[in-house]
Design a protein around this motif. Structure first.
Motif, short mmCIF file in Angstrom:
data_model
loop_
_atom_site.label_atom_id
_atom_site.label_comp_id
_atom_site.label_asym_id
_atom_site.label_seq_id
_atom_site.Cartn_x
_atom_site.Cartn_y
_atom_site.Cartn_z
N LYS A 180 0.85 -1.20 0.00
CA LYS A 180 0.00 0.00 0.00
C LYS A 180 0.88 1.24 0.00
O LYS A 180 2.06 1.19 0.36
CB LYS A 180 -0.93 0.01 1.21
CG LYS A 180 -2.02 -1.04 1.16
CD LYS A 180 -3.04 -0.82 2.25
CE LYS A 180 -4.19 -1.81 2.13
NZ LYS A 180 -5.22 -1.59 3.18
N GLN A 181 0.29 2.35 -0.37
CA GLN A 181 1.03 3.60 -0.38
C GLN A 181 1.14 4.16 1.03
O GLN A 181 0.27 3.90 1.89
CB GLN A 181 0.32 4.61 -1.28
CG GLN A 181 0.45 4.32 -2.76
CD GLN A 181 0.00 5.48 -3.63
OE1 GLN A 181 -0.87 6.24 -3.23
NE2 GLN A 181 0.57 5.61 -4.80
N ARG A 182 2.18 4.94 1.25
CA ARG A 182 2.32 5.61 2.54
C ARG A 182 1.20 6.63 2.69
O ARG A 182 0.88 7.36 1.76
CB ARG A 182 3.68 6.30 2.62
CG ARG A 182 4.04 6.80 3.99
CD ARG A 182 5.47 7.34 4.03
NE ARG A 182 6.45 6.28 3.78
CZ ARG A 182 7.77 6.47 3.93
NH1 ARG A 182 8.25 7.64 4.35
NH2 ARG A 182 8.59 5.47 3.67
N GLU A 183 0.62 6.67 3.90
CA GLU A 183 -0.50 7.57 4.13
C GLU A 183 -0.30 8.34 5.42
O GLU A 183 0.34 7.86 6.37
CB GLU A 183 -1.82 6.79 4.20
CG GLU A 183 -1.89 5.78 5.34
CD GLU A 183 -3.25 5.10 5.45
OE1 GLU A 183 -4.15 5.37 4.64
OE2 GLU A 183 -3.40 4.29 6.39
N LEU A 184 -0.88 9.53 5.46
CA LEU A 184 -0.84 10.35 6.67
C LEU A 184 -1.73 9.72 7.73
O LEU A 184 -2.88 9.37 7.47
CB LEU A 184 -1.32 11.76 6.37
CG LEU A 184 -1.47 12.68 7.57
CD1 LEU A 184 -0.11 13.02 8.17
CD2 LEU A 184 -2.22 13.96 7.19
N VAL A 185 -1.19 9.62 8.95
CA VAL A 185 -1.98 9.18 10.10
C VAL A 185 -2.48 10.41 10.87
O VAL A 185 -3.66 10.56 11.14
CB VAL A 185 -1.16 8.27 11.02
CG1 VAL A 185 -1.96 7.89 12.26
CG2 VAL A 185 -0.69 7.03 10.26
N ALA A 186 -1.52 11.27 11.23
CA ALA A 186 -1.85 12.48 11.98
C ALA A 186 -0.67 13.42 11.91
O ALA A 186 0.48 12.97 11.80
CB ALA A 186 -2.18 12.16 13.43
N ASP A 187 -0.95 14.71 11.99
CA ASP A 187 0.12 15.68 12.13
C ASP A 187 -0.31 16.79 13.06
O ASP A 187 -1.50 16.91 13.40
CB ASP A 187 0.63 16.20 10.79
CG ASP A 187 -0.42 16.91 9.96
OD1 ASP A 187 -0.22 17.01 8.74
OD2 ASP A 187 -1.43 17.38 10.52
N ILE A 188 0.66 17.58 13.50
CA ILE A 188 0.39 18.62 14.49
C ILE A 188 1.32 19.79 14.23
O ILE A 188 2.52 19.61 14.01
CB ILE A 188 0.54 18.06 15.92
CG1 ILE A 188 0.15 19.10 16.97
CG2 ILE A 188 1.94 17.50 16.17
CD1 ILE A 188 -0.01 18.51 18.37
N THR A 189 0.77 20.99 14.25
CA THR A 189 1.56 22.19 14.04
C THR A 189 2.32 22.57 15.31
O THR A 189 2.06 22.03 16.40
CB THR A 189 0.67 23.36 13.62
OG1 THR A 189 -0.17 23.71 14.74
CG2 THR A 189 -0.20 22.99 12.43
#
Length: 119
Positions: A43-52
């Motif tokens: 599968k392709q790499r996917e965003l789980v979560a990010d934070i500023t």
């Protein structure tokens, strides 16, 4: 030279919890968005979560309500608390940081940590 060092992966049963950590080190001037991505086999790499840097978090729909991202700006560390884990959460999890070591920001990646959810 910037390094992102991850820890906290492992094997857990469905419904269990894990906490991932990632610390950025090196000649860093400032750290902007930090986040976690994952890549399951084939599968392709996917965003789980990010934070500023200001603490605004963004989650993938599949993890919202189960995962919590946080960060400690004082030591350039980002965390991912993963609860109610499911087999489909099994993947290599990568830390990501957008940061400045000079005039312009660049994106850096950790080496990845394996998370396996299985009974």
């Amino acid at each position: 030279q910037v390094q992102l060092v991850e820890s906290g992966g492992g094997l857990v049963q469905p419904g269990g919890s894990l906490r991932l950590s990632c610390a950025a080190s090196g000649r860093i001037i400032s750290v902007h968005t930090m986040g976690w991505y994952r890549q399951a086999p084939e599968k392709q790499r996917e965003l789980v979560a990010d934070i500023t840097s200001g603490g605004t978090a963004n989650y993938a729909g599949s993890v919202k309500g189960r995962f919590t991202i946080s960060r400690a700006n004082a030591n350039n560390t980002v965390y991912l608390q993963m609860n109610s884990l499911k087999p489909e959460d099994t993947a290599v999890y990568y830390c990501n940081a957008n940061l400045r070591t000079g005039w312009l920001p660049s994106t850096y990646w950790g080496q990845g940590t394996q998370v396996t959810v299985s009974s």
